[in-house]
Design an enzyme around this catalytic site. Structure first.
Site, PDB file in Angstrom:
ATOM      1  N   PHE A 126       0.860  -1.185   0.000  1.00 34.91           N
ATOM      2  CA  PHE A 126       0.000   0.000   0.000  1.00 34.91           C
ATOM      3  C   PHE A 126       0.892   1.230   0.000  1.00 34.91           C
ATOM      4  O   PHE A 126       1.848   1.323   0.777  1.00 34.91           O
ATOM      5  CB  PHE A 126      -0.966   0.006   1.185  1.00 34.91           C
ATOM      6  CG  PHE A 126      -1.981   1.106   1.049  1.00 34.91           C
ATOM      7  CD1 PHE A 126      -3.075   0.946   0.204  1.00 34.91           C
ATOM      8  CD2 PHE A 126      -1.805   2.318   1.682  1.00 34.91           C
ATOM      9  CE1 PHE A 126      -3.992   1.987   0.020  1.00 34.91           C
ATOM     10  CE2 PHE A 126      -2.720   3.365   1.499  1.00 34.91           C
ATOM     11  CZ  PHE A 126      -3.805   3.195   0.677  1.00 34.91           C
ATOM     12  N   ASP A 195       1.345  -4.005   8.980  1.00 30.47           N
ATOM     13  CA  ASP A 195       0.205  -3.127   8.718  1.00 30.47           C
ATOM     14  C   ASP A 195      -1.028  -4.015   8.611  1.00 30.47           C
ATOM     15  O   ASP A 195      -1.146  -4.824   7.678  1.00 30.47           O
ATOM     16  CB  ASP A 195       0.440  -2.338   7.425  1.00 30.47           C
ATOM     17  CG  ASP A 195      -0.708  -1.367   7.132  1.00 30.47           C
ATOM     18  OD1 ASP A 195      -1.804  -1.532   7.699  1.00 30.47           O
ATOM     19  OD2 ASP A 195      -0.496  -0.450   6.307  1.00 30.47           O
ATOM     20  N   TYR A 220     -11.310   2.486   9.770  1.00 29.05           N
ATOM     21  CA  TYR A 220     -12.497   2.771   8.942  1.00 29.05           C
ATOM     22  C   TYR A 220     -12.857   1.681   7.947  1.00 29.05           C
ATOM     23  O   TYR A 220     -13.750   1.869   7.139  1.00 29.05           O
ATOM     24  CB  TYR A 220     -12.378   4.124   8.250  1.00 29.05           C
ATOM     25  CG  TYR A 220     -11.173   4.352   7.361  1.00 29.05           C
ATOM     26  CD1 TYR A 220     -11.141   3.870   6.056  1.00 29.05           C
ATOM     27  CD2 TYR A 220     -10.093   5.099   7.806  1.00 29.05           C
ATOM     28  CE1 TYR A 220     -10.056   4.108   5.240  1.00 29.05           C
ATOM     29  CE2 TYR A 220      -8.999   5.343   6.997  1.00 29.05           C
ATOM     30  CZ  TYR A 220      -8.980   4.841   5.712  1.00 29.05           C
ATOM     31  OH  TYR A 220      -7.908   5.082   4.901  1.00 29.05           O
ATOM     32  N   LYS A 221     -12.154   0.555   8.009  1.00 29.68           N
ATOM     33  CA  LYS A 221     -12.493  -0.547   7.113  1.00 29.68           C
ATOM     34  C   LYS A 221     -13.368  -1.547   7.884  1.00 29.68           C
ATOM     35  O   LYS A 221     -14.524  -1.249   8.179  1.00 29.68           O
ATOM     36  CB  LYS A 221     -11.215  -1.151   6.548  1.00 29.68           C
ATOM     37  CG  LYS A 221     -10.403  -0.135   5.722  1.00 29.68           C
ATOM     38  CD  LYS A 221      -9.120  -0.741   5.197  1.00 29.68           C
ATOM     39  CE  LYS A 221      -8.268   0.316   4.507  1.00 29.68           C
ATOM     40  NZ  LYS A 221      -8.857   0.814   3.246  1.00 29.68           N
ATOM     41  N   ARG A 367     -12.184  -5.159  -7.156  1.00 29.56           N
ATOM     42  CA  ARG A 367     -12.138  -5.774  -5.824  1.00 29.56           C
ATOM     43  C   ARG A 367     -13.544  -5.961  -5.275  1.00 29.56           C
ATOM     44  O   ARG A 367     -14.376  -5.054  -5.347  1.00 29.56           O
ATOM     45  CB  ARG A 367     -11.411  -4.863  -4.828  1.00 29.56           C
ATOM     46  CG  ARG A 367      -9.957  -4.678  -5.035  1.00 29.56           C
ATOM     47  CD  ARG A 367      -9.297  -4.093  -3.773  1.00 29.56           C
ATOM     48  NE  ARG A 367      -9.992  -2.891  -3.259  1.00 29.56           N
ATOM     49  CZ  ARG A 367      -9.584  -2.212  -2.192  1.00 29.56           C
ATOM     50  NH1 ARG A 367      -8.514  -2.609  -1.504  1.00 29.56           N
ATOM     51  NH2 ARG A 367     -10.231  -1.130  -1.789  1.00 29.56           N
TER      52      ARG A 367
END
Lengths: 408, 408
Positions: A126, A195, A220-221, A367
């Site tokens: 990422f 991570d 927030y996921k 995705r």
């Protein structure tokens, strides 16, 4: 030939988490397969946020730092996240963003590794993970080195200070073997920073079991904390005494309200607090974390695997021309499936027009994410069948689906 | 002898901002003189926050990054803050906390000043400002040097890279002459970073007029953005091309959604964005900023001075044993007055019990802050008369006022 729609209905009927869909406010007709990007809104969040705004801020004003315990929020929420990632409650704290926490912990690792300055990661990690190494490289404190996934273990030379990996890859969903890579790093004298942004709340994580050193993760996921919710940071207890990081803000001071001129770090992970935390966003995060902790990580993981397995099998059977680039073994992937298609962007837009929300990652990946607390097997089947229909009808070729927005 | 109560009533009746009290939700009987620590709740904030949570997050989900323009919030709010501090709209961005923004901009200044690494500040500056220099010193990138306020100009030697000062002192309310200190720093080859946390929204600030280089400021004091609201950062346009800072997160990349492996900074202050911003807290900040921008800085400054002048004169006359440590000249102080008393903590607690909220700063300072948008002259008079009464009655000696809480 399998009747996938009937199979989805059967799985939904047998789903022990089915009732949890009502813990979220999501339109009945929406198949939301993007909780790996932004989690859905918990039903309890609007009232809790209103209470924080009207009662705690509006009414309590400055006294709410004590009376509403704003001051303890970072540790309180951290302790609730801990069981989701195999951590002890006092090892986790909520603060800032994933990016800022990466900077703190990469710096902390470098400070512990005198004489070594290489931070090893993989290309295609990422971006913010790589960019935070770049930041320290610009300060001449780190040296960034990238090795392809298959070559990481052999790249662990004796100049590597830190191995920084994202546990579940944001684009492919491939999941590292945390215990194995951690051991390989330690054998080479390196520390490890994981991570967990695409892991926490959906896949099994056992930081202490793996003997890891540091971790960060996203609020927030799968934690459903709301857009840009604060992130968390974890430091193994054995490193607490030596922890030292440069973002030494007043909230990380041993005695912030002494207003001393010199910085004395608070013990343990409390020193990772930096400035004053955004209380409204942090309070929303707590609701999401409470929900996930209440369901429990075992149940979340079990459902996540069922969802992705069902979708993988159905896609392979019904849309065989769409190659899945996520690992076939559910133990080696996160709670998502990624498909490669030259026109993935247009396919994604056409799906959204049909109320099936996945997302696109440049240059050619579609995705689908499976947030186990609220995604239904019927949603997964809709994604598959709509994809079939969109490809058959050529609908994705319509010009309107080709306009690329800023965020997808 | 002046009838201070009548004078307060006269000033309230003539106050052109009097109607703005109803732009905030504050109990009628509350004299809130702590807006310099945490601003009050704007009346429009609860609905706006509910809309962001329910409609933008809950309904719009991931698409709200585009459709609700979450992606532009940092620049949009920054542009609204600009006129309050004498900046151009594209020079200000909202991000992270004051502490984190200090780290970015101290680092940026050091990167521009090859060969110099001293960051000069004053002892007793707000702790986080000093601690962020400490953080860079630990990284061996900075050298912290402190000089008493009166000696700052003579301490500007040719090894000073950056002068870092808080424009209005959090404890005493003393205000630096920004233009003069900026010029002195430049004459010595140093850059200047102003912390406007206790300035913005209450005192005149003209960053470009003063020729300053960098600034940071707080969203939760006079901007009424809510507890821990995100902060802002300002960089003079002439430095945009050379700007370089180590917290190079993905939101500060020139093309974040390219997901490239290498960091290319976004132009100008956009590179100061780091991780994903907390949208709910940031949206609350926008309401507060809109309110202040709508009233306009001239009117806010005029009222602020009237409030503090009235309070200073009334206290000097009515509570003469309470020495004011803030400058007498209203042009040399911020929107607050600070009084020294051996038992300042107890006095403060006794005031709060009477619904007059000021605050205490260790070891012996009672602060009264004057947020010009909602503080009434009657509130100021109440503070003075209650102080008189508390001192006369000895009420502050009660044991319950001596228990020191965590945050005051």
């Amino acid at each position: 030939m399998t009747d996938w729609q009937a199979e989805a209905a059967r799985l939904d009927a047998a789903d022990p988490l089915a009732a949890h869909r009502s813990d979220f406010i999501i339109d009945e007709d929406l198949a939301y397969l993007d909780g790996n990007s932004l989690g859905a809104l918990p039903s309890a969040t609007p009232d809790r946020v209103a209470e924080v705004v009207r009662d705690e801020w509006g009414e309590g004003l400055i006294s709410s730092w004590n009376t509403a315990n704003w001051i303890d929020l970072p540790q309180r929420i951290g302790a609730k996240i801990a069981p989701l990632v195999g951590a002890q409650p006092h090892e986790v704290v909520v603060a800032d963003s994933v990016s800022v926490n990466l900077f703190k912990l990469i710096s902390a690792a470098l400070a512990m590794q005198q004489g070594r300055k290489v931070v090893l990661s993989e290309p295609g990690n990422f971006p913010t993970d790589l960019y935070m190494i770049d930041g320290l490289e610009k300060q001449r404190l780190a040296e960034r080195r990238l090795a392809d996934r298959a070559d990481i273990e052999s790249a662990l030379n004796d100049d590597v200070a830190l191995l920084l990996l994202t546990h579940v890859h944001y684009k492919t969903g491939a999941m590292f073997d945390m215990a194995r890579l951690t051991k390989a790093a330690h054998d080479a004298g390196a520390l490890v920073l994981w991570d967990l942004s695409h892991s926490v709340g959906a896949v099994p994580v056992d930081l202490n079991g793996a003997g890891a050193d540091f971790a960060v993760g996203c609020g927030y996921k799968y934690l459903n904390g709301g857009p840009g919710a604060p992130a968390f940071a974890w430091v193994a207890e054995r490193h607490h005494a030596d922890l030292q990081q440069p973002l030494s803000g007043w909230m990380g001071h041993a005695k912030p309200f002494k207003f001393a001129d010199d910085y004395t770090p608070a013990p343990g992970v409390d020193q990772l607090l930096c400035g004053t935390p955004p209380i409204v966003s942090m309070s929303a995060l707590e609701v999401g974390v409470d929900l996930m902790a209440g369901i429990g990580i075992e149940a979340l993981v079990a459902k996540s695997r069922q969802l992705s397995e069902f979708t993988r099998a159905a896609t392979a059977a019904v849309v065989p021309e769409l190659p899945c680039i996520s690992p076939e073994d559910p133990e080696r992937r996160g709670s998502q499936l990624s498909f490669r298609h030259e026109h993935a962007y247009e396919l994604c837009q056409a799906l959204i027009a049909r109320r099936v929300v996945g997302d696109f990652r440049a240059p050619d990946v579609l995705r689908l994410g499976f947030a186990p607390a609220y995604v239904r097997f019927a949603d997964c089947w809709r994604a598959v069948s709509e994809l079939r229909d969109i490809l058959d009808s050529g609908e994705w070729r319509k010009a309107k689906y080709a306009e690329r927005g800023q965020v997808t």
